[in-house]
Design a protein around this motif. Structure first.
Motif, PDB file in Angstrom:
ATOM      1  N   GLU A  48       6.099   3.139   0.087  1.00  0.00           N
ATOM      2  CA  GLU A  48       5.459   1.839   0.314  1.00  0.00           C
ATOM      3  C   GLU A  48       5.359   1.627   1.827  1.00  0.00           C
ATOM      4  O   GLU A  48       6.314   1.873   2.561  1.00  0.00           O
ATOM      5  CB  GLU A  48       6.291   0.706  -0.296  1.00  0.00           C
ATOM      6  CG  GLU A  48       6.250   0.629  -1.794  1.00  0.00           C
ATOM      7  CD  GLU A  48       4.998  -0.054  -2.323  1.00  0.00           C
ATOM      8  OE1 GLU A  48       4.162  -0.537  -1.525  1.00  0.00           O
ATOM      9  OE2 GLU A  48       4.863  -0.089  -3.556  1.00  0.00           O
ATOM     10  N   GLU A  49       4.203   1.173   2.280  1.00  0.00           N
ATOM     11  CA  GLU A  49       3.989   0.947   3.709  1.00  0.00           C
ATOM     12  C   GLU A  49       5.028  -0.009   4.293  1.00  0.00           C
ATOM     13  O   GLU A  49       5.520   0.190   5.402  1.00  0.00           O
ATOM     14  CB  GLU A  49       2.574   0.417   3.944  1.00  0.00           C
ATOM     15  CG  GLU A  49       2.200   0.351   5.411  1.00  0.00           C
ATOM     16  CD  GLU A  49       0.733   0.048   5.610  1.00  0.00           C
ATOM     17  OE1 GLU A  49       0.193   0.486   6.634  1.00  0.00           O
ATOM     18  OE2 GLU A  49       0.128  -0.628   4.747  1.00  0.00           O
ATOM     19  N   LYS A  50       5.413  -1.022   3.527  1.00  0.00           N
ATOM     20  CA  LYS A  50       6.401  -1.995   4.003  1.00  0.00           C
ATOM     21  C   LYS A  50       7.744  -1.322   4.293  1.00  0.00           C
ATOM     22  O   LYS A  50       8.483  -1.758   5.170  1.00  0.00           O
ATOM     23  CB  LYS A  50       6.587  -3.134   3.001  1.00  0.00           C
ATOM     24  CG  LYS A  50       7.235  -2.699   1.689  1.00  0.00           C
ATOM     25  CD  LYS A  50       7.440  -3.831   0.720  1.00  0.00           C
ATOM     26  CE  LYS A  50       8.129  -3.282  -0.524  1.00  0.00           C
ATOM     27  NZ  LYS A  50       8.406  -4.305  -1.501  1.00  0.00           N
TER      28      LYS A  50
ATOM     29  N   SER B  72      10.348   2.849  -2.691  1.00  0.00           N
ATOM     30  CA  SER B  72       9.768   1.535  -2.915  1.00  0.00           C
ATOM     31  C   SER B  72      10.363   0.393  -2.103  1.00  0.00           C
ATOM     32  O   SER B  72       9.717  -0.647  -1.950  1.00  0.00           O
ATOM     33  CB  SER B  72       9.889   1.182  -4.400  1.00  0.00           C
ATOM     34  OG  SER B  72      11.252   1.227  -4.800  1.00  0.00           O
TER      35      SER B  72
ATOM     36  N   MET C 199       0.838  -1.178   0.000  1.00  0.00           N
ATOM     37  CA  MET C 199       0.000   0.000   0.000  1.00  0.00           C
ATOM     38  C   MET C 199       0.886   1.246   0.000  1.00  0.00           C
ATOM     39  O   MET C 199       1.883   1.318   0.710  1.00  0.00           O
ATOM     40  CB  MET C 199      -0.887  -0.016   1.247  1.00  0.00           C
ATOM     41  CG  MET C 199      -1.842   1.131   1.314  1.00  0.00           C
ATOM     42  SD  MET C 199      -2.989   0.859   2.674  1.00  0.00           S
ATOM     43  CE  MET C 199      -3.189   2.518   3.214  1.00  0.00           C
ATOM     44  N   LEU C 200       0.513   2.216  -0.807  1.00  0.00           N
ATOM     45  CA  LEU C 200       1.284   3.456  -0.880  1.00  0.00           C
ATOM     46  C   LEU C 200       0.748   4.479   0.111  1.00  0.00           C
ATOM     47  O   LEU C 200      -0.463   4.673   0.209  1.00  0.00           O
ATOM     48  CB  LEU C 200       1.211   4.037  -2.290  1.00  0.00           C
ATOM     49  CG  LEU C 200       1.850   3.223  -3.411  1.00  0.00           C
ATOM     50  CD1 LEU C 200       1.627   3.902  -4.753  1.00  0.00           C
ATOM     51  CD2 LEU C 200       3.332   3.028  -3.151  1.00  0.00           C
ATOM     52  N   ILE C 201       1.664   5.137   0.788  1.00  0.00           N
ATOM     53  CA  ILE C 201       1.329   6.197   1.737  1.00  0.00           C
ATOM     54  C   ILE C 201       1.849   7.504   1.157  1.00  0.00           C
ATOM     55  O   ILE C 201       3.052   7.627   0.889  1.00  0.00           O
ATOM     56  CB  ILE C 201       2.002   5.961   3.113  1.00  0.00           C
ATOM     57  CG1 ILE C 201       1.742   4.543   3.636  1.00  0.00           C
ATOM     58  CG2 ILE C 201       1.593   7.036   4.096  1.00  0.00           C
ATOM     59  CD1 ILE C 201       0.319   4.221   3.947  1.00  0.00           C
TER      60      ILE C 201
ATOM     61  N   ASP D 111       3.608  11.601   6.750  1.00  0.00           N
ATOM     62  CA  ASP D 111       2.353  11.346   6.047  1.00  0.00           C
ATOM     63  C   ASP D 111       1.369  12.490   6.283  1.00  0.00           C
ATOM     64  O   ASP D 111       1.582  13.340   7.149  1.00  0.00           O
ATOM     65  CB  ASP D 111       1.766   9.987   6.424  1.00  0.00           C
ATOM     66  CG  ASP D 111       1.201   9.937   7.833  1.00  0.00           C
ATOM     67  OD1 ASP D 111       1.314  10.929   8.578  1.00  0.00           O
ATOM     68  OD2 ASP D 111       0.636   8.893   8.199  1.00  0.00           O
TER      69      ASP D 111
END
Length: 161
Positions: free
Chosen positions: A122-124, A79, A1-3, A25
């Motif tokens: 990327e959330e990761k 990413s 998921m992109l933040i 964010d």
């Protein structure tokens, strides 16, 4: 998921003396510090402070080339994080075709600022960054973490090198 993130500030790591771009964010819940080189920090700072140079700097040149080739910067994405190194992708549209270009986050951010393109992470990457020991010594990592947590939001927009 992109933040979606924005630049909260540009600071100097008090432990290592290297510049850090602070991404935050939109809700203000997540912060991601990214260590960058001095030239890249200067390129980002010039754009944050709306300083124009007499001749195009590298990131201005890149934006101009993209525009002259009938392209646009759609977004940049931080990413991945591997071995304490961040990776980014610049997403472009050139003559109607999508193009993804590998980049250093600092270059991607400097270009995004000039092109007025959104910055995503990327959330990761955010989750992984919390678990990675970015400093060589545990004591340094703990001091840096405490320093990052204690930052005054008003000071984060000030660029001091």
């Amino acid at each position: 998921m992109l933040i979606e993130m924005s630049i909260k500030g540009l600071m100097v790591d008090p432990m290592a003396g290297t510049p850090i771009v602070i991404l935050k964010d939109k809700q203000g819940e997540r912060v991601l510090p990214i260590w960058v080189g001095v030239p890249e920090a200067n390129a980002i700072a010039l754009q944050i402070e709306n300083v124009s140079t007499p001749r195009p700097m590298t990131h201005d040149l890149l934006r101009n080339i993209i525009t002259d080739l009938e392209g646009r910067v759609d977004r940049v994405v931080v990413s991945d994080l591997k071995d304490n190194t961040y990776f980014a992708v610049i997403h472009l549209t050139v003559r109607g075709e999508p193009v993804a270009v590998d980049a250093r986050p600092s270059d991607a951010i400097a270009l995004a600022l000039r092109a007025r393109a959104p910055i995503f992470v990327e959330e990761k990457v955010i989750d992984h960054a919390k678990t990675v020991d970015l400093a060589p010594e545990k004591g340094d990592a703990e001091r840096l973490q405490k320093w990052l947590e204690s930052l005054d939001p008003d000071d984060m927009g000030k660029y001091k090198m």
